[in-house]
Design a protein around this motif. Structure first.
Motif, PDB file in Angstrom:
ATOM      1  N   GLU A  75       0.827  -1.214   0.000  1.00  0.00           N
ATOM      2  CA  GLU A  75       0.000   0.000   0.000  1.00  0.00           C
ATOM      3  C   GLU A  75       0.858   1.260   0.000  1.00  0.00           C
ATOM      4  OE1 GLU A  75      -3.555   0.265  -0.357  1.00  0.00           O
ATOM      5  OE2 GLU A  75      -2.799  -1.623  -1.120  1.00  0.00           O
ATOM      6  N   LEU A  76       1.963   1.248   0.736  1.00  0.00           N
ATOM      7  CA  LEU A  76       2.855   2.410   0.747  1.00  0.00           C
ATOM      8  C   LEU A  76       3.423   2.658  -0.648  1.00  0.00           C
ATOM      9  CD1 LEU A  76       4.361   4.662   2.178  1.00  0.00           C
ATOM     10  CD2 LEU A  76       6.041   2.980   2.983  1.00  0.00           C
ATOM     11  N   LEU A  77       3.807   1.583  -1.321  1.00  0.00           N
ATOM     12  CA  LEU A  77       4.326   1.711  -2.690  1.00  0.00           C
ATOM     13  C   LEU A  77       3.256   2.213  -3.647  1.00  0.00           C
ATOM     14  CD1 LEU A  77       6.263   1.213  -5.092  1.00  0.00           C
ATOM     15  CD2 LEU A  77       5.566  -1.192  -5.027  1.00  0.00           C
ATOM     16  N   THR A  78       2.080   1.595  -3.614  1.00  0.00           N
ATOM     17  CA  THR A  78       1.055   1.936  -4.608  1.00  0.00           C
ATOM     18  C   THR A  78       0.493   3.341  -4.391  1.00  0.00           C
ATOM     19  OG1 THR A  78      -0.561   0.715  -3.263  1.00  0.00           O
ATOM     20  CG2 THR A  78       0.361  -0.424  -5.155  1.00  0.00           C
ATOM     21  N   LEU A  79       0.272   3.738  -3.142  1.00  0.00           N
ATOM     22  CA  LEU A  79      -0.252   5.085  -2.899  1.00  0.00           C
ATOM     23  C   LEU A  79       0.747   6.152  -3.348  1.00  0.00           C
ATOM     24  CD1 LEU A  79      -1.963   4.563   0.585  1.00  0.00           C
ATOM     25  CD2 LEU A  79      -3.096   4.988  -1.590  1.00  0.00           C
ATOM     26  N   SER A  80       2.029   5.901  -3.107  1.00  0.00           N
ATOM     27  CA  SER A  80       3.058   6.834  -3.584  1.00  0.00           C
ATOM     28  C   SER A  80       3.080   6.865  -5.115  1.00  0.00           C
ATOM     29  CB  SER A  80       4.437   6.418  -3.057  1.00  0.00           C
ATOM     30  OG  SER A  80       4.457   6.386  -1.648  1.00  0.00           O
ATOM     31  N   SER A  81       2.900   5.696  -5.732  1.00  0.00           N
ATOM     32  CA  SER A  81       2.917   5.615  -7.200  1.00  0.00           C
ATOM     33  C   SER A  81       1.743   6.359  -7.817  1.00  0.00           C
ATOM     34  CB  SER A  81       2.899   4.148  -7.647  1.00  0.00           C
ATOM     35  OG  SER A  81       4.015   3.448  -7.134  1.00  0.00           O
ATOM     36  N   TYR A  82       0.536   6.230  -7.215  1.00  0.00           N
ATOM     37  CA  TYR A  82      -0.624   6.959  -7.726  1.00  0.00           C
ATOM     38  C   TYR A  82      -0.342   8.461  -7.735  1.00  0.00           C
ATOM     39  CZ  TYR A  82      -3.078   2.605  -6.396  1.00  0.00           C
ATOM     40  OH  TYR A  82      -3.457   1.299  -6.242  1.00  0.00           O
ATOM     41  N   ALA A  83       0.225   8.958  -6.625  1.00  0.00           N
ATOM     42  CA  ALA A  83       0.512  10.391  -6.513  1.00  0.00           C
ATOM     43  C   ALA A  83       1.572  10.823  -7.531  1.00  0.00           C
ATOM     44  CB  ALA A  83       0.971  10.720  -5.090  1.00  0.00           C
ATOM     45  N   LEU A  84       2.574   9.972  -7.742  1.00  0.00           N
ATOM     46  CA  LEU A  84       3.621  10.308  -8.713  1.00  0.00           C
ATOM     47  C   LEU A  84       3.061  10.419 -10.129  1.00  0.00           C
ATOM     48  CD1 LEU A  84       6.572   8.084  -7.416  1.00  0.00           C
ATOM     49  CD2 LEU A  84       6.643  10.569  -7.686  1.00  0.00           C
ATOM     50  N   VAL A  85       2.177   9.480 -10.506  1.00  0.00           N
ATOM     51  CA  VAL A  85       1.595   9.507 -11.854  1.00  0.00           C
ATOM     52  C   VAL A  85       0.780  10.791 -12.058  1.00  0.00           C
ATOM     53  CG1 VAL A  85       0.003   8.346 -13.446  1.00  0.00           C
ATOM     54  CG2 VAL A  85       1.581   6.992 -12.062  1.00  0.00           C
ATOM     55  N   ALA A  86       0.127  11.256 -11.005  1.00  0.00           N
ATOM     56  CA  ALA A  86      -0.702  12.469 -11.096  1.00  0.00           C
ATOM     57  C   ALA A  86       0.076  13.746 -10.808  1.00  0.00           C
ATOM     58  CB  ALA A  86      -1.878  12.353 -10.131  1.00  0.00           C
ATOM     59  N   LEU A  87       1.393  13.660 -10.737  1.00  0.00           N
ATOM     60  CA  LEU A  87       2.212  14.795 -10.310  1.00  0.00           C
ATOM     61  C   LEU A  87       2.112  15.980 -11.270  1.00  0.00           C
ATOM     62  CD1 LEU A  87       4.064  15.359  -7.915  1.00  0.00           C
ATOM     63  CD2 LEU A  87       6.000  14.582  -9.276  1.00  0.00           C
ATOM     64  N   ARG A  88       1.924  15.683 -12.528  1.00  0.00           N
ATOM     65  CA  ARG A  88       1.768  16.763 -13.512  1.00  0.00           C
ATOM     66  C   ARG A  88       0.296  17.179 -13.523  1.00  0.00           C
ATOM     67  NH1 ARG A  88       3.965  16.363 -19.755  1.00  0.00           N
ATOM     68  NH2 ARG A  88       3.865  18.593 -20.222  1.00  0.00           N
ATOM     69  N   ARG A  89      -0.065  18.012 -12.573  1.00  0.00           N
ATOM     70  CA  ARG A  89      -1.469  18.270 -12.257  1.00  0.00           C
ATOM     71  C   ARG A  89      -2.262  18.908 -13.400  1.00  0.00           C
ATOM     72  NH1 ARG A  89       1.366  19.258  -7.454  1.00  0.00           N
ATOM     73  NH2 ARG A  89       1.824  21.407  -8.066  1.00  0.00           N
ATOM     74  N   ASP A  90      -1.605  19.685 -14.243  1.00  0.00           N
ATOM     75  CA  ASP A  90      -2.316  20.390 -15.306  1.00  0.00           C
ATOM     76  C   ASP A  90      -2.347  19.608 -16.621  1.00  0.00           C
ATOM     77  OD1 ASP A  90       0.372  20.520 -15.657  1.00  0.00           O
ATOM     78  OD2 ASP A  90       0.475  22.623 -16.249  1.00  0.00           O
ATOM     79  N   HIS A  91      -1.976  18.334 -16.556  1.00  0.00           N
ATOM     80  CA  HIS A  91      -1.899  17.505 -17.767  1.00  0.00           C
ATOM     81  C   HIS A  91      -3.008  16.465 -17.708  1.00  0.00           C
ATOM     82  CE1 HIS A  91       0.199  14.737 -20.713  1.00  0.00           C
ATOM     83  NE2 HIS A  91       0.322  15.915 -21.297  1.00  0.00           N
ATOM     84  N   THR A  92      -4.003  16.591 -18.597  1.00  0.00           N
ATOM     85  CA  THR A  92      -5.188  15.730 -18.502  1.00  0.00           C
ATOM     86  C   THR A  92      -4.868  14.257 -18.733  1.00  0.00           C
ATOM     87  OG1 THR A  92      -5.658  16.230 -20.822  1.00  0.00           O
ATOM     88  CG2 THR A  92      -6.816  17.541 -19.172  1.00  0.00           C
ATOM     89  N   VAL A  93      -3.925  13.959 -19.628  1.00  0.00           N
ATOM     90  CA  VAL A  93      -3.582  12.553 -19.922  1.00  0.00           C
ATOM     91  C   VAL A  93      -2.969  11.888 -18.694  1.00  0.00           C
ATOM     92  CG1 VAL A  93      -2.210  11.020 -21.373  1.00  0.00           C
ATOM     93  CG2 VAL A  93      -3.246  13.054 -22.370  1.00  0.00           C
TER      94      VAL A  93
END
Length: 495
Positions: free
Chosen positions: A137-155
């Motif tokens: 869970e620690l790995l996956t929750l961090s990974s979700y946030a990393l993927v969404a890090l570019r907040r203004d990028h819809t893709v």
């Protein structure tokens, strides 16, 4: 084998946790666009962690700590070492890319990466169902946030949503399977589960029911078909620097928990889970390699390639026990470990080249974007070609020896069915060679679409050159890494 209640057994995890918090605090005072101070502190912290894990790995001791909830053995230490090096390389390659895309407004990329690495460490050393799940869970929750890090990028935001929904489902599968095994055996401790299952007094149907969900959860984390739906979308949608992070070190953690759960905990059920792995391996090799042929996006092609590569890792995992005898186990599992380590090494270099070619306003993720790369930069074209030939299994690259080791494990098992699987794997490798060599053809024989030369910061240039050279050198001299994997697996199985 040492039983320990001290915190010394988890010194790398403590250093990682403390320094992740320190990096987050220090970053509050950093103003540079590329977060130079944050980056330097992160790299220094990871270097210390790598040194600690390498020291422990060289010592070769097996330590149980915290009431046997944590195991620190040779396999754990070396996988942690490789995961840490992988994360350091990701930081080197990813920082210039993230800087020009406004992803370094804060130090979140560095701190989240360190927390993701901490989750990987916890997964690798988990000797208890709950510890493994907490690390996951620690790995996956961090990974979700990393993927969404570019907040203004819809893709990227869309990719993060898909990853989150499918990841939550896979975590549910794994947790439900673990709860079924706990209900059947009355223990969360992997060693105790092994002893209880070995007695044969537990209802077999309940164990197999739980096993199905565990294998499904593991297949998702490995990216094996038919649980591969998230990989192409997340690889393509995530910022390339983040794609590199989620496509490298987490694969080592997924391999580790497969060994912990299936081999160390549920080996008496090998006949059952090996049949499930056969289906996963065949589907992964078939779907991954055939789907990759149709891709024009390089990141998406490498995503399907990953699915096919995981098929080989699973072949190594399923060839360890034949006719109820685990005699060939160490050979098979060490070949799978060698494969996953060398795959991560090759992935780092291939995505490193893609990151290098990207610039502001241009992602360089279509295969056509590599046209004429040899004329623009012979060095980076050569590194990319070495990686693609390695993934295809062309000698003398390390990918050839990795595939050979897995095929040898299948053949040594003596099972006619396993020999058939080896033949099928070779046929799928021939299919894969087409789409890898197609990219090489584009780099060397197509006219360049731009005349701009490829410029890279000194640290990226040095690390990428070493990375590419290792893919070639380890193919010519694989013995050292192979024996290290063999000893690590042997100690994990015997303690």
């Amino acid at each position: 084998m040492i039983d320990s209640l001290s915190f010394s057994a988890v010194a790398p995890e403590i250093v990682l946790l403390v320094m992740a918090c320190v990096v987050a605090l220090v970053d509050l005072g950093v103003t540079s666009r590329l977060r130079t101070a944050t980056y330097a502190l992160t790299m220094l912290s990871l270097a210390v962690v790598a040194w600690l894990t390498a020291q422990a790995g060289a010592a070769g001791d097996t330590v149980y700590a915290f009431n046997r909830m944590v195991v620190v053995d040779s396999m754990a230490n070396w996988l942690k070492f490789f995961a840490t090096l992988s994360m350091m390389v990701c930081m080197v390659y990813g920082r210039p890319y993230a800087g020009v895309r406004d992803m370094l407004r804060g130090g979140e990329m560095f701190t989240l990466s360190m927390f993701a690495l901490l989750g990987i460490f916890v997964m690798i050393s988990g000797n208890n169902f709950l510890v493994i799940y907490l690390g996951l869970e620690l790995l996956t929750l961090s990974s979700y946030a990393l993927v969404a890090l570019r907040r203004d990028h819809t893709v990227a935001t869309e990719a993060a949503m898909k990853y989150f929904v499918l990841g939550a489902m896979a975590s549910g599968f794994l947790l439900y399977g673990l709860s079924m095994i706990y209900g059947a055996t009355g223990s969360l401790d992997i060693g105790t589960v092994f002893k209880v299952v070995s007695t044969g007094q537990v209802k077999h149907q309940v164990l197999v029911f739980g096993l199905v969900f565990i294998v499904a959860g593991l297949a998702f984390k490995l990216g094996a078909a038919p649980f591969h739906m998230w990989i192409p979308d997340v690889y393509q949608g995530a910022p390339t620097a983040i794609t590199l992070i989620i496509g490298s070190a987490p694969e080592l953690a997924a391999f580790a928990i497969a060994i912990r759960l299936l081999v160390e905990g549920l080996l008496p059920l090998a006949f059952d889970w090996q049949q499930m792995l056969v289906v996963l391996a065949v589907c992964s090799l078939f779907i991954g390699n055939l789907a990759a042929i149709a891709q024009t996006n390089l990141k998406r092609m490498l995503a399907y390639s990953t699915i096919g590569q995981m098929g080989f890792v699973i072949l190594g995992l399923l060839s360890g026990v034949v006719n109820g005898s685990p005699a060939a186990a160490a050979n098979a599992y060490s070949s799978a470990m060698f494969y996953i380590v060398t795959y991560v090494l090759t992935t780092l270099a291939s995505f490193g080249v893609i990151l290098l070619l990207s610039r502001e306003g241009f992602e360089s993720e279509e295969i056509s974007d590599l046209a004429g790369l040899n004329q623009r930069s012979p060095l980076y074209a050569a590194i990319m070609a070495i990686c693609l030939f390695s993934l295809a299994g062309v000698p003398p690259m390390v990918g050839f020896y990795a595939k050979l080791a897995v095929l040898q494990a299948l053949l040594v098992s003596g099972s006619s069915f396993n020999i058939g699987l080896a033949v099928f794997a070779v046929m799928m490798s021939l299919v894969a060679a087409y789409y890898y060599i197609r990219v090489v053809k584009v780099m060397y024989f197509d006219a360049p679409i731009t005349a701009t030369t490829v410029a890279a910061p000194a640290d990226v240039r040095v690390v990428l050159t070493i990375n590419g050279a290792l893919v070639l050198i380890l193919g010519i001299l694989p013995g050292g890494l192979m024996s290290l994997c063999a000893q690590a697996i042997l100690k994990a199985l015997t303690t």
